[in-house]
Design a protein around this motif. Structure first.
Motif, mmCIF file in Angstrom:
data_model
loop_
_atom_site.group_PDB
_atom_site.id
_atom_site.type_symbol
_atom_site.label_atom_id
_atom_site.label_comp_id
_atom_site.label_asym_id
_atom_site.label_seq_id
_atom_site.Cartn_x
_atom_site.Cartn_y
_atom_site.Cartn_z
ATOM 1 N N THR A 161 1.103 -1.051 -0.063
ATOM 2 C CA THR A 161 0.137 0.040 -0.035
ATOM 3 C C THR A 161 0.886 1.362 0.442
ATOM 4 N N PRO A 162 1.087 2.015 -0.947
ATOM 5 C CA PRO A 162 1.315 3.390 -0.741
ATOM 6 C C PRO A 162 1.577 4.590 0.113
ATOM 7 N N CYS A 163 2.580 4.449 1.042
ATOM 8 C CA CYS A 163 2.806 6.083 1.866
ATOM 9 C C CYS A 163 3.115 6.974 1.819
ATOM 10 N N SER A 164 2.520 8.125 1.322
ATOM 11 C CA SER A 164 2.983 9.066 0.914
ATOM 12 C C SER A 164 3.668 10.005 2.294
ATOM 13 N N VAL A 165 4.822 10.110 1.527
ATOM 14 C CA VAL A 165 5.586 11.278 3.176
ATOM 15 C C VAL A 165 5.901 12.815 2.356
ATOM 16 N N GLU A 166 6.179 14.129 3.162
ATOM 17 C CA GLU A 166 6.113 15.206 2.817
ATOM 18 C C GLU A 166 7.780 15.192 1.917
ATOM 19 N N SER A 167 8.709 14.552 2.246
ATOM 20 C CA SER A 167 9.571 14.530 1.834
ATOM 21 C C SER A 167 9.424 13.890 0.436
ATOM 22 N N SER A 168 8.641 13.124 0.036
ATOM 23 C CA SER A 168 8.530 12.397 -0.876
ATOM 24 C C SER A 168 7.488 12.646 -1.744
ATOM 25 N N ALA A 169 6.955 13.844 -1.841
ATOM 26 C CA ALA A 169 6.247 14.117 -2.804
ATOM 27 C C ALA A 169 5.584 14.434 -4.107
ATOM 28 N N PRO A 170 5.180 14.245 -4.740
ATOM 29 C CA PRO A 170 5.426 14.049 -6.383
ATOM 30 C C PRO A 170 5.878 14.935 -7.054
ATOM 31 N N ILE A 171 6.276 15.888 -7.119
ATOM 32 C CA ILE A 171 6.873 17.294 -7.059
ATOM 33 C C ILE A 171 8.293 16.739 -6.783
ATOM 34 N N PHE A 172 8.354 16.009 -5.264
ATOM 35 C CA PHE A 172 9.575 15.652 -5.421
ATOM 36 C C PHE A 172 10.641 14.464 -6.069
ATOM 37 N N GLY A 173 9.664 13.875 -7.274
ATOM 38 C CA GLY A 173 9.552 12.716 -7.109
ATOM 39 C C GLY A 173 11.251 13.015 -7.949
ATOM 40 N N GLY A 174 11.266 13.927 -8.740
ATOM 41 C CA GLY A 174 12.194 13.195 -9.932
ATOM 42 C C GLY A 174 13.544 14.665 -9.806
ATOM 43 N N LEU A 175 13.864 14.838 -8.623
ATOM 44 C CA LEU A 175 14.769 15.328 -8.023
ATOM 45 C C LEU A 175 15.971 15.386 -8.175
ATOM 46 N N ASP A 176 17.039 16.133 -8.870
ATOM 47 C CA ASP A 176 18.201 15.709 -9.197
ATOM 48 C C ASP A 176 18.459 15.075 -10.072
ATOM 49 N N THR A 177 16.804 14.716 -11.822
ATOM 50 C CA THR A 177 16.492 13.901 -12.589
ATOM 51 C C THR A 177 17.065 12.432 -12.431
ATOM 52 N N ALA A 178 16.953 11.947 -10.282
ATOM 53 C CA ALA A 178 16.552 10.432 -10.295
ATOM 54 C C ALA A 178 15.953 9.839 -9.876
ATOM 55 N N ALA A 179 14.484 9.462 -10.494
ATOM 56 C CA ALA A 179 13.211 9.057 -9.537
ATOM 57 C C ALA A 179 13.121 8.422 -8.497
ATOM 58 N N LEU A 180 12.273 8.141 -7.991
ATOM 59 C CA LEU A 180 11.846 7.127 -7.252
ATOM 60 C C LEU A 180 11.071 6.039 -7.240
ATOM 61 N N MET A 181 11.019 4.745 -6.960
ATOM 62 C CA MET A 181 9.546 3.746 -7.068
ATOM 63 C C MET A 181 8.792 4.212 -5.663
ATOM 64 N N PRO A 182 7.601 4.372 -6.420
ATOM 65 C CA PRO A 182 6.331 4.791 -5.282
ATOM 66 C C PRO A 182 6.130 3.397 -5.454
ATOM 67 N N ALA A 183 6.374 2.555 -5.557
ATOM 68 C CA ALA A 183 5.058 1.272 -5.877
ATOM 69 C C ALA A 183 5.672 0.606 -4.747
ATOM 70 N N ALA A 184 6.983 0.267 -4.119
ATOM 71 C CA ALA A 184 7.290 -0.633 -3.455
ATOM 72 C C ALA A 184 8.315 0.991 -2.178
ATOM 73 N N ASN A 185 7.347 2.298 -2.068
ATOM 74 C CA ASN A 185 7.915 3.172 -1.096
ATOM 75 C C ASN A 185 8.931 3.425 -0.734
ATOM 76 N N GLU A 186 9.469 3.808 -2.242
ATOM 77 C CA GLU A 186 10.827 4.369 -1.706
ATOM 78 C C GLU A 186 10.757 6.247 -1.642
ATOM 79 N N TRP A 187 11.096 6.660 -0.359
ATOM 80 C CA TRP A 187 11.522 7.631 0.077
ATOM 81 C C TRP A 187 12.631 8.428 -0.293
ATOM 82 N N ARG A 188 12.498 9.528 -0.029
ATOM 83 C CA ARG A 188 13.709 10.733 0.569
ATOM 84 C C ARG A 188 12.882 10.984 1.439
ATOM 85 N N LEU A 189 13.443 10.633 3.345
ATOM 86 C CA LEU A 189 13.648 11.359 4.476
ATOM 87 C C LEU A 189 15.585 11.397 4.649
ATOM 88 N N PHE A 190 15.206 12.767 5.789
ATOM 89 C CA PHE A 190 15.920 13.542 6.512
ATOM 90 C C PHE A 190 16.896 12.761 7.464
#
Length: 381
Positions: free
Chosen positions: A215-244
């Motif tokens: 089940t996808p879980c959204s986190v603030e630091s990985s909102a779609p607008i940040f998904g392609g940060l530095d051109t490297a996309a995440l894998m939301p289907a497996a809840n790959e996030w960027r976190l501090f």
């Protein structure tokens, strides 16, 4: 693998490699003392040191699966014998048939895994100087700052710091929370060895999620607008996030070099049950936050005038998280649910029911984390 399981697997690896191993030394060499268990990536890398090239990729079901049996079998794809689905018409079992991707060894993965957007010929911490990318990072700091109801006891006392005084003093003298954060520098961590280990773990978790659901879980630091940060996309289907993760500059640089050291978990500035030296809320693991405001609580000062603070922005494979909404937490059960159960991480949601300011993510295997960026910033007070 827990220790007993590893000992059995290690004996089999040694037998196949034509050598012998001392069980307890092998456990230590593979990283068992550090984490209390051996993950898939650690086991594959330890096996390769003995000269055994284990296939570590994951099968794509539609791709051809040539026979990999020792010898000269010319079978180009698995075709089951009628009535014996586990045996191919070539005479070898299903386990001997693997796709080219699945047959990759650790060494192959290292050679093939370098991200295309990394700067060629550079390793380690590489400064980012592209103005558009830097503006994305500033926007990330702005968007993940919690502007109100944002103090926690981990920020500590204005007089004594965190975990250094009784509760009455702490709550009477709350350390001020910054009004915002100003980006100073960003470095991309081009560490191929850590990236390859992370890639192996990501493939494993993605495979498990595709089979068992996620089940996808959204986190603030990985909102779609940040998904392609530095051109490297995440894998939301497996809840790959960027976190501090906030800590000192020296610790940030060490983590970028060798990844997190789980023997040091619990030595940071987070609140512990039982006071300093006690147990962190969700047990010994790697704690990460979706908000820079939370990570900033643990960021030490640096620079000539002590005006700089540092945080890591990490890729994290959350996979199937177990969500904690209550105060009553058994960290040992949580850890076992992740290491031996159906989950890959812990989402400590203290916002929804407890009305606390922040959520945290905890993982218990360092190969689920890639320290991707080092961020230097100043506080706006």
């Amino acid at each position: 693998l827990v220790q007993g399981e590893f000992f059995e697997a290690a004996r089999e690896v040694a037998l196949r490699a034509g050598t012998t191993v001392e069980s307890y030394k092998a456990w230590a060499d593979a990283g068992g003392h550090e984490q209390g268990h051996i993950g898939f990536v650690q086991f594959a890398i330890w096996s390769s040191r003995l000269g055994l090239k284990l296939p570590v990729g994951l099968d794509a079901e539609a791709a051809p699966q040539p026979c990999r049996a020792i010898g000269t079998c010319s079978c180009t794809n698995f075709r089951p014998v009628q009535g014996e689905p586990g045996v191919c018409t070539c005479g070898h079992g299903a386990r001997a048939h693997r796709t080219d991707v699945a047959h990759r060894t650790v060494q192959d993965m290292l050679l093939a895994s370098r991200p295309s957007h990394w700067k060629t010929g550079l390793t380690g911490l590489v400064p980012i100087d592209d103005a558009d990318i830097l503006s994305q990072f500033q926007f990330l700091l702005d968007a993940t700052h919690l502007e109100s109801d944002n103090w926690t006891r981990d920020r500590g006392c204005a007089l004594h710091g965190p975990n250094n005084c009784p509760a009455p003093c702490l709550y009477a003298n709350k350390a001020p929370v910054p009004k915002g954060y100003r980006l100073v520098n960003v470095w991309r961590n081009q560490n191929l060895a850590l990236w390859a280990r992370y890639g192996l773990m990501r493939g494993t978790i993605l495979h498990e999620c595709s089979r068992r659901g996620c089940t996808p879980c959204s986190v603030e630091s990985s909102a779609p607008i940040f998904g392609g940060l530095d051109t490297a996309a995440l894998m939301p289907a497996a809840n790959e996030w960027r976190l501090f993760h906030g800590t000192s500059e020296a610790n940030c640089r060490a983590i970028c070099s060798t990844n997190f050291n789980l023997t040091l978990t619990g030595t940071g500035g987070s609140w512990k049950t039982g006071g300093p030296g006690g147990t962190a809320l969700y047990g010994p693991g790697i704690y990460l936050s979706e908000r820079i405001t939370k990570a900033d609580e643990y960021s030490g000062r640096s620079g000539i005038f002590q005006e700089l603070h540092y945080a890591l922005l990490c890729r994290v494979m959350g996979g199937r998280p177990t969500v904690c909404l209550e105060n009553e937490i058994d960290p040992d059960i949580l850890r076992m649910q992740v290491l031996s159960g159906p989950f890959h991480s812990v989402l400590g949601d203290r916002v929804t029911k407890l009305r606390k300011p922040f959520r945290e993510v905890v993982v218990y295997d360092k190969d689920q984390v890639y320290p991707e960026f080092l961020i230097a910033y100043s506080r706006i007070m």
